[in-house]
Write an enzyme that holds these catalytic residues in place. Structure first.
Site, PDB file in Angstrom:
ATOM      1  N   LYS A 188       0.942  -1.151  -0.111  1.00 53.04           N
ATOM      2  CA  LYS A 188       0.015  -0.299  -0.142  1.00 53.04           C
ATOM      3  C   LYS A 188       1.024   1.363  -0.020  1.00 53.04           C
ATOM      4  O   LYS A 188       1.610   1.524   1.227  1.00 53.04           O
ATOM      5  CB  LYS A 188      -0.873   0.064   1.200  1.00 53.04           C
ATOM      6  CG  LYS A 188      -1.994   1.172   1.284  1.00 53.04           C
ATOM      7  CD  LYS A 188      -2.292   1.668   2.469  1.00 53.04           C
ATOM      8  CE  LYS A 188      -1.493   2.517   3.289  1.00 53.04           C
ATOM      9  NZ  LYS A 188      -1.052   3.752   2.748  1.00 53.04           N
TER      10      LYS A 188
ATOM     11  N   GLU B 166      10.659   0.631   9.933  1.00 57.40           N
ATOM     12  CA  GLU B 166      11.758   1.877   9.772  1.00 57.40           C
ATOM     13  C   GLU B 166      10.988   3.379   9.985  1.00 57.40           C
ATOM     14  O   GLU B 166      10.181   3.529   9.218  1.00 57.40           O
ATOM     15  CB  GLU B 166      12.277   1.905   8.300  1.00 57.40           C
ATOM     16  CG  GLU B 166      13.500   2.505   8.099  1.00 57.40           C
ATOM     17  CD  GLU B 166      13.624   3.834   7.714  1.00 57.40           C
ATOM     18  OE1 GLU B 166      13.436   4.769   8.640  1.00 57.40           O
ATOM     19  OE2 GLU B 166      13.404   4.071   6.414  1.00 57.40           O
TER      20      GLU B 166
ATOM     21  N   CYS C 230      13.843  10.758   6.648  1.00 59.42           N
ATOM     22  CA  CYS C 230      13.844  10.247   8.112  1.00 59.42           C
ATOM     23  C   CYS C 230      15.252  10.273   8.757  1.00 59.42           C
ATOM     24  O   CYS C 230      15.456  10.326   9.934  1.00 59.42           O
ATOM     25  CB  CYS C 230      13.433   8.661   8.282  1.00 59.42           C
ATOM     26  SG  CYS C 230      11.918   8.211   7.818  1.00 59.42           S
TER      27      CYS C 230
ATOM     28  N   GLU D   9      10.553  15.931  15.052  1.00 63.06           N
ATOM     29  CA  GLU D   9      11.221  15.683  13.943  1.00 63.06           C
ATOM     30  C   GLU D   9      10.664  16.712  12.890  1.00 63.06           C
ATOM     31  O   GLU D   9       9.472  16.695  12.628  1.00 63.06           O
ATOM     32  CB  GLU D   9      10.692  14.398  13.268  1.00 63.06           C
ATOM     33  CG  GLU D   9      11.445  13.748  12.090  1.00 63.06           C
ATOM     34  CD  GLU D   9      11.098  12.472  11.886  1.00 63.06           C
ATOM     35  OE1 GLU D   9       9.891  11.832  12.084  1.00 63.06           O
ATOM     36  OE2 GLU D   9      11.806  11.402  11.009  1.00 63.06           O
TER      37      GLU D   9
HETATM   38  C1  SIN Z   1      13.911   7.646   4.641  1.00 59.88           C
HETATM   39  O1  SIN Z   1      13.551   8.929   4.788  1.00 59.88           O
HETATM   40  O2  SIN Z   1      13.029   6.825   5.417  1.00 59.88           O
HETATM   41  C2  SIN Z   1      14.602   7.002   3.877  1.00 59.88           C
HETATM   42  C3  SIN Z   1      15.773   7.584   3.713  1.00 59.88           C
HETATM   43  C4  SIN Z   1      17.195   7.070   2.903  1.00 59.88           C
HETATM   44  O3  SIN Z   1      16.790   5.857   2.299  1.00 59.88           O
HETATM   45  O4  SIN Z   1      18.012   7.552   2.333  1.00 59.88           O
END
Ligand code: SIN
Length: 475
Positions: free
Chosen positions: A171, A247, A281, A378
């Site tokens: 998804k 993740e 992230c 964040e």
């Molecule tokens: C992400 O922001 O989750 C992945 C970033 C990356 O793979 O460099």
């Protein structure tokens, strides 16, 4: 070829009602695609279950051949795919091209790594028996993926799953279904049998997410997204004791010690912070700069940030595209305003870009303090709060004072310090004198509330394999 006319999407486009995709730079309608119902998702799960035995029974080399063709097709369509990525998620075209190559690299890597799903023979405890350990595919896997890397976050999961012999139902984020559908088409064109890799687009993510985390025929869920949603999915998956790969969010510290190479630290800071307008992230979220180099760093860094060009990702020379939507604009603006009200100074930026839409100025905030919300939230935007510190032990404590533990970065040249700090940081990934650490050959993932499991590298294949112990007795 423009995103609106790419042949990769033609068979997925709807004229009627469905999931509407908007361009975050212009607000324009890009396309409408299917809104899958629960029944249709359950049918996809049944099709995946039916397709799995024949796929898992093929040799790893045979599966690798299909993945290899998929990799080649993705790279052959790099430009079309990049146009789609920019149209639906806004990042500059050069970054979108990079993302497509990054996404394809997982397919190429796992095509090879799938051949190395080795078991082992353990010296026996019984002369009349032998102990054999084999690796087998986990089963049907579901994935829920984010909008910030709409190609790579899918291939990073689907390639190892398929290489291991597992079907996958994905998804994608509501904002970015188009590149997902395009890579699904390329997988089928590469010869992947029907049923093994299905993209289910939806306007109702919670409803479909529940099916993907509770259905008894799904044995594993892999998710990339926020920690808050990850916790919900883990609770849902607990009912049938599914394996999970999570993740999740980050709050990456970026530390510059007095002995750092200043130019390299500034270049690393720009790359780490402003990639995808700060919407990754692993983006640096908090800059800690030692007092002896603080002024020099803030000056050079601010000059480099002031030179970044904000605009529509399709315009040549754009460095920083839009934020994904108006909610993201509100969040970023709110964090900056609250820091400035509490005494932070905007050395560069500090406000929306003033060109309409969801564009925020690349920003550097000085005189920030650890009690400000911006030091713990964040940010997910192009804003760099810079904090001053005095000594190594203090900055390690500050860097670790967060429930998150995804990526951390630091710049230093003293060898003893490099080892001490790298080992003391409670993070799954540490960039030492490097601002970007993502690659298909290294294990990507976090500790603490940043997640469970690793993606990429040989560890990424293990996520889709079960270990079976067979005692061959009566010998
Ligand atoms: C992400 O922001 O989750 C992945 C970033 C990356 O793979 O460099």
């Amino acid at each position: 070829m423009s995103a609106a006319s790419t042949p990769l999407l033609d068979e997925y486009r709807l004229d009627g009602d469905g999931l509407e995709v908007q361009n975050p730079a212009s607000g324009d309608h890009v396309a409408t695609v299917k809104d899958y119902s629960v029944d249709e998702v359950e049918a996809a799960i049944a099709a995946a279950k039916a397709a799995m035995p024949a796929w898992a029974a093929r040799t790893a080399k045979d599966r690798a051949g299909v993945l290899r063709r998929w990799f080649t097709l993705i790279m052959d369509h790099q430009e079309d795919l990049a146009q789609l990525v920019t149209a639906e998620c806004g990042k500059p075209l050069a970054e979108s091209r990079g993302e497509v190559a990054y996404g394809a690299s997982f397919v190429e890597w796992f095509a090879e790594e799938g051949k190395r799903a080795y078991g082992e023979v353990i010296p026996t405890h019984n002369p009349a028996a032998r102990i054999v350990v084999v690796k087998q595919p986990v089963g049907v896997v579901s994935a829920i993926t984010p909008w910030n890397f709409p190609v790579a976050m899918i291939t990073r999961k689907a390639a190892p799953a398929l290489a291991a012999g597992c079907p996958m139902i994905v998804k994608p984020a509501e904002a970015t279904p188009l590149s997902a559908l395009a890579i699904e088409k390329l997988a089928l064109d590469a010869g992947l049998p029907e049923g093994l890799f299905k993209i289910v687009t939806t306007r109702e993510p919670a409803k479909i997410g529940e099916v993907l985390t509770t259905h008894p025929d799904i044995r594993k869920i892999s998710f990339t997204g926020s920690t808050a949603v990850g916790k919900i999915l883990m609770r849902q998956a607990a009912g049938t004791v599914k394996r999970t790969s999570m993740e999740l969010g980050g709050n990456a510290p970026f530390i510059v010690f007095d002995d750092a190479d200043l130019d390299k630290a500034v270049a690393g800071a720009i790359a780490s912070k402003y990639r995808n307008a700060g919407q990754t992230c692993v983006c640096a979220n908090r800059f800690y700069v030692q007092s002896g180099i603080y002024d020099a760093f803030v000056t050079k860094f601010s000059e480099a940030v002031a030179a970044l060009k904000v605009g529509d990702g399709v315009v040549d020379g754009t460095d920083v595209g839009p934020l994904i939507n108006s909610a993201a604009m509100e969040k970023v603006s709110g964090l900056v305003k609250s820091a400035m009200n509490a005494g932070a100074d905007a050395i560069v930026g500090g406000a929306p870009a003033g060109i309409g839409g969801n564009f925020y100025q690349p920003t550097v905030l000085a005189n920030t303090t650890p009690d400000m919300e911006i030091s713990s939230a964040e940010i997910f935007g192009p804003v760099a709060p810079v904090f001053k510190f005095e000594d190594e032990a203090d900055v390690i404590a500050l860097a670790n004072s967060t429930p998150y533990g995804l990526a951390a970065y630091f710049y230093a040249r003293d060898l003893g310090r490099v080892w001490r700090v790298a080992e003391a940081l409670e993070y799954g990934m540490v960039g030492v004198n490097e601002g970007i650490l993502s690659t298909e050959v290294a294990p990507f993932g976090g500790v603490k509330e940043s997640g469970i499991g690793r993606e990429g590298a040989r560890q990424g294949l293990d996520e889709y394999l079960e270990t079976k112990y067979m005692l061959m007795g009566g010998l």
